[in-house]
Design a protein around this motif. Structure first.
Motif, PDB file in Angstrom:
ATOM      1  N   ALA A 179       0.811  -1.220   0.000  1.00  0.00           N
ATOM      2  CA  ALA A 179       0.000   0.000   0.000  1.00  0.00           C
ATOM      3  C   ALA A 179       0.840   1.263   0.000  1.00  0.00           C
ATOM      4  CB  ALA A 179      -0.990   0.039   1.162  1.00  0.00           C
ATOM      5  N   LEU A 180       2.169   1.125  -0.067  1.00  0.00           N
ATOM      6  CA  LEU A 180       3.058   2.283  -0.134  1.00  0.00           C
ATOM      7  C   LEU A 180       4.122   2.088  -1.224  1.00  0.00           C
ATOM      8  CD1 LEU A 180       3.642   3.152   3.646  1.00  0.00           C
ATOM      9  CD2 LEU A 180       2.432   4.550   1.958  1.00  0.00           C
ATOM     10  N   ALA A 181       3.763   1.380  -2.283  1.00  0.00           N
ATOM     11  CA  ALA A 181       4.759   1.023  -3.298  1.00  0.00           C
ATOM     12  C   ALA A 181       5.433   2.242  -3.926  1.00  0.00           C
ATOM     13  CB  ALA A 181       4.123   0.132  -4.361  1.00  0.00           C
ATOM     14  N   PRO A 182       4.705   3.240  -4.449  1.00  0.00           N
ATOM     15  CA  PRO A 182       5.384   4.389  -5.050  1.00  0.00           C
ATOM     16  C   PRO A 182       6.185   5.197  -4.024  1.00  0.00           C
ATOM     17  CG  PRO A 182       3.120   4.238  -5.830  1.00  0.00           C
ATOM     18  CD  PRO A 182       3.244   3.284  -4.689  1.00  0.00           C
ATOM     19  N   TYR A 183       5.636   5.369  -2.819  1.00  0.00           N
ATOM     20  CA  TYR A 183       6.359   6.091  -1.767  1.00  0.00           C
ATOM     21  C   TYR A 183       7.649   5.357  -1.424  1.00  0.00           C
ATOM     22  CZ  TYR A 183       7.424   8.163   2.765  1.00  0.00           C
ATOM     23  OH  TYR A 183       8.061   8.771   3.827  1.00  0.00           O
ATOM     24  N   ALA A 184       7.569   4.036  -1.239  1.00  0.00           N
ATOM     25  CA  ALA A 184       8.753   3.252  -0.912  1.00  0.00           C
ATOM     26  C   ALA A 184       9.773   3.312  -2.042  1.00  0.00           C
ATOM     27  CB  ALA A 184       8.358   1.806  -0.625  1.00  0.00           C
ATOM     28  N   ALA A 185       9.296   3.276  -3.284  1.00  0.00           N
ATOM     29  CA  ALA A 185      10.203   3.363  -4.431  1.00  0.00           C
ATOM     30  C   ALA A 185      10.952   4.688  -4.425  1.00  0.00           C
ATOM     31  CB  ALA A 185       9.419   3.198  -5.727  1.00  0.00           C
ATOM     32  N   SER A 186      10.244   5.767  -4.107  1.00  0.00           N
ATOM     33  CA  SER A 186      10.897   7.083  -4.086  1.00  0.00           C
ATOM     34  C   SER A 186      11.937   7.167  -2.983  1.00  0.00           C
ATOM     35  CB  SER A 186       9.848   8.187  -3.915  1.00  0.00           C
ATOM     36  OG  SER A 186       9.293   8.201  -2.599  1.00  0.00           O
ATOM     37  N   LYS A 187      11.643   6.575  -1.825  1.00  0.00           N
ATOM     38  CA  LYS A 187      12.575   6.637  -0.696  1.00  0.00           C
ATOM     39  C   LYS A 187      13.767   5.698  -0.893  1.00  0.00           C
ATOM     40  CE  LYS A 187      10.692   9.780   1.898  1.00  0.00           C
ATOM     41  NZ  LYS A 187      11.414  11.025   2.280  1.00  0.00           N
ATOM     42  N   ALA A 188      13.533   4.540  -1.518  1.00  0.00           N
ATOM     43  CA  ALA A 188      14.641   3.636  -1.818  1.00  0.00           C
ATOM     44  C   ALA A 188      15.586   4.280  -2.827  1.00  0.00           C
ATOM     45  CB  ALA A 188      14.111   2.308  -2.346  1.00  0.00           C
ATOM     46  N   ALA A 189      15.013   4.923  -3.847  1.00  0.00           N
ATOM     47  CA  ALA A 189      15.837   5.619  -4.835  1.00  0.00           C
ATOM     48  C   ALA A 189      16.605   6.774  -4.185  1.00  0.00           C
ATOM     49  CB  ALA A 189      14.959   6.136  -5.974  1.00  0.00           C
ATOM     50  N   LEU A 190      15.949   7.468  -3.266  1.00  0.00           N
ATOM     51  CA  LEU A 190      16.607   8.569  -2.563  1.00  0.00           C
ATOM     52  C   LEU A 190      17.783   8.051  -1.735  1.00  0.00           C
ATOM     53  CD1 LEU A 190      16.175  11.658  -2.197  1.00  0.00           C
ATOM     54  CD2 LEU A 190      14.930  11.125  -0.100  1.00  0.00           C
ATOM     55  N   ARG A 191      17.604   6.899  -1.124  1.00  0.00           N
ATOM     56  CA  ARG A 191      18.684   6.305  -0.322  1.00  0.00           C
ATOM     57  C   ARG A 191      19.894   5.974  -1.191  1.00  0.00           C
ATOM     58  NH1 ARG A 191      20.079   1.100   0.411  1.00  0.00           N
ATOM     59  NH2 ARG A 191      18.138   0.315  -0.519  1.00  0.00           N
ATOM     60  N   VAL A 316       6.145  -8.758   7.113  1.00  0.00           N
ATOM     61  CA  VAL A 316       5.736  -7.421   6.665  1.00  0.00           C
ATOM     62  C   VAL A 316       4.249  -7.201   6.941  1.00  0.00           C
ATOM     63  CG1 VAL A 316       5.309  -6.003   4.617  1.00  0.00           C
ATOM     64  CG2 VAL A 316       7.545  -7.059   4.957  1.00  0.00           C
ATOM     65  N   LEU A 317       3.434  -8.199   6.639  1.00  0.00           N
ATOM     66  CA  LEU A 317       2.000  -8.081   6.892  1.00  0.00           C
ATOM     67  C   LEU A 317       1.707  -7.948   8.384  1.00  0.00           C
ATOM     68  CD1 LEU A 317       0.617 -10.716   4.354  1.00  0.00           C
ATOM     69  CD2 LEU A 317       0.556  -8.219   4.155  1.00  0.00           C
ATOM     70  N   LYS A 318       2.455  -8.676   9.213  1.00  0.00           N
ATOM     71  CA  LYS A 318       2.290  -8.552  10.661  1.00  0.00           C
ATOM     72  C   LYS A 318       2.741  -7.186  11.141  1.00  0.00           C
ATOM     73  CE  LYS A 318       0.562 -12.577  11.530  1.00  0.00           C
ATOM     74  NZ  LYS A 318      -0.838 -12.689  12.036  1.00  0.00           N
ATOM     75  N   PHE A 319       3.796  -6.681  10.552  1.00  0.00           N
ATOM     76  CA  PHE A 319       4.313  -5.366  10.918  1.00  0.00           C
ATOM     77  C   PHE A 319       3.300  -4.269  10.589  1.00  0.00           C
ATOM     78  CE2 PHE A 319       6.607  -1.493   9.674  1.00  0.00           C
ATOM     79  CZ  PHE A 319       7.328  -1.231  10.830  1.00  0.00           C
ATOM     80  N   CYS A 320       2.698  -4.364   9.421  1.00  0.00           N
ATOM     81  CA  CYS A 320       1.737  -3.337   9.007  1.00  0.00           C
ATOM     82  C   CYS A 320       0.418  -3.438   9.775  1.00  0.00           C
ATOM     83  CB  CYS A 320       1.463  -3.449   7.512  1.00  0.00           C
ATOM     84  SG  CYS A 320       2.876  -3.106   6.478  1.00  0.00           S
ATOM     85  N   ALA A 321      -0.047  -4.660  10.015  1.00  0.00           N
ATOM     86  CA  ALA A 321      -1.277  -4.909  10.779  1.00  0.00           C
ATOM     87  C   ALA A 321      -2.459  -4.114  10.227  1.00  0.00           C
ATOM     88  CB  ALA A 321      -1.060  -4.580  12.253  1.00  0.00           C
ATOM     89  N   MET A 322      -2.631  -4.132   8.907  1.00  0.00           N
ATOM     90  CA  MET A 322      -3.717  -3.416   8.258  1.00  0.00           C
ATOM     91  C   MET A 322      -4.724  -4.406   7.704  1.00  0.00           C
ATOM     92  SD  MET A 322      -1.500  -0.474   6.307  1.00  0.00           S
ATOM     93  CE  MET A 322      -2.950   0.301   5.568  1.00  0.00           C
ATOM     94  N   PRO A 323      -5.937  -3.956   7.399  1.00  0.00           N
ATOM     95  CA  PRO A 323      -6.922  -4.858   6.789  1.00  0.00           C
ATOM     96  C   PRO A 323      -6.366  -5.441   5.492  1.00  0.00           C
ATOM     97  CG  PRO A 323      -7.951  -2.817   7.471  1.00  0.00           C
ATOM     98  CD  PRO A 323      -6.484  -2.609   7.624  1.00  0.00           C
ATOM     99  N   SER A 324      -6.714  -6.688   5.219  1.00  0.00           N
ATOM    100  CA  SER A 324      -6.240  -7.355   4.009  1.00  0.00           C
ATOM    101  C   SER A 324      -7.419  -7.788   3.169  1.00  0.00           C
ATOM    102  CB  SER A 324      -5.384  -8.564   4.370  1.00  0.00           C
ATOM    103  OG  SER A 324      -6.195  -9.567   4.986  1.00  0.00           O
TER     104      SER A 324
END
Length: 331
Positions: A179-191, A316-324
């Motif tokens: 649920a954060l794929a584009p955000y994560a992509a931007s931050k990974a690229a920034l890193r 990862v799913l346990k970490f997020c703990a969001m509805p699936s």
């Protein structure tokens, strides 16, 4: 000789030798982006009040409550040490304006430009199929390309002053979250960009630091428009997507309703985080990366590194703990 000096500096940093603190005061200038709320606002206030520096707090909206509070700080003192400037990382003209004003501020004075803190960013929650092209592009354009454009524009001034660059990234840059794929992509690229830039600028006596502050979604306005963004996604669904995702989409966004609405600027009271930021800013030989996280984050991050992919996905799913999708389909 240059490569030998770089190797010596790297060894000293690794061994913790020569880690003296640089003196800071009103003649040292720090420019922080994303100061309307959250971490950026708190870092600007910290540099101004605790470190007594001259601060350029860049806000997306000068009419925002955070920007107004920062401007009031400047008016309350005789010495103008808080400069609040408008900056839209999606607009080259806005970047040009900040560059020009910074050049004027530094020209003919004994000010020392000490650091650029790239903090501004935007976030949108939603599965990749849900997110509209403009929502995806905004995250990439602001978080990554906008940061690159601003840094490139300011690099001659930064190099002349041997200023450092502190890039605020995210745990999402190490382990992407659903649920954060584009955000994560931007931050990974920034890193990764941060790491390359660090090596490039070492010969010029410049430091580039990756600062990972942990999660501040609830303490900032980075996701304040989540409900409006979700409504735009829903309106763009076709009939098949509405039937397939309907119940899951509603449960997902009801869970995220806590993010909705604009919050008051929150001056973070996390002493450990501010201590790490101070070291990143003022240490003569800062660490290449500073990670601030609760024990829960640290344990999960350690497990992510050691686990095979199927187990990592489950963690990862346990970490997020969001509805699936599966949990809502069973209802």
């Amino acid at each position: 000789m240059g490569s030998c000096n770089q190797l010596l500096r790297a060894l000293k940093r690794t061994l913790g030798l020569g880690r003296r603190q640089l003196s800071v005061g009103q003649r040292q200038v720090v420019l922080v982006t994303g100061c309307d709320s959250g971490l950026g606002h708190s870092l600007a206030v910290y540099c101004y009040q605790a470190l007594h520096m001259t601060v350029i707090s860049c806000c997306h909206n000068l009419e925002s409550q955070g920007a107004q509070l920062l401007q009031q700080m400047s008016c309350a003192t005789e010495q103008e040490r808080m400069h609040t400037w408008q900056l839209d990382l999606l607009q080259p003209a806005s970047i040009d304006q900040v560059h020009g004003k910074l050049g004027v501020l530094l020209a003919g004075t004994d000010y020392q430009l000490m650091a650029l803190v790239n903090n501004a960013g935007v976030m949108c929650f939603g599965e990749f199929e849900w997110q509209l092209p403009e929502q995806i592009e905004q995250q990439i354009n602001c978080n990554l390309l906008g940061t690159m454009r601003l840094t490139r524009q300011l690099l001659p001034l930064l190099r002349q002053h041997r200023a450092r660059i502190i890039n605020v990234t995210s745990h999402c840059g190490f382990q992407a979250l659903p649920a954060l794929a584009p955000y994560a992509a931007s931050k990974a690229a920034l890193r990764v960009w941060n790491d390359a830039l660090r090596i490039e600028l070492q010969p010029y006596g410049m430091e580039v630091v990756n600062f990972v502050p942990g999660s501040f979604v609830l303490d900032s306005n980075i996701a304040a428009r989540q409900q409006q963004q979700a409504q735009q996604m829903l309106q763009a669904f076709n009939a098949e997507q509405l039937q397939h995702y309907g119940r899951y989409f509603r449960a997902f966004n009801e869970y995220l309703s806590i993010l909705g609405g604009f919050k008051k600027p929150n001056q973070l009271q996390d002493a450990a985080l501010l201590d790490k930021f101070r070291d990143a800013l003022t240490n003569a030989q800062p660490e290449t990366i500073y990670i601030h996280e609760p024990w829960r984050y640290r344990i999960y991050r350690w497990l992510f590194k050691l686990s095979p992919a199927p187990l990592t996905d489950w963690l990862v799913l346990k970490f997020c703990a969001m509805p699936s999708f599966e949990s809502t389909r069973c209802n």
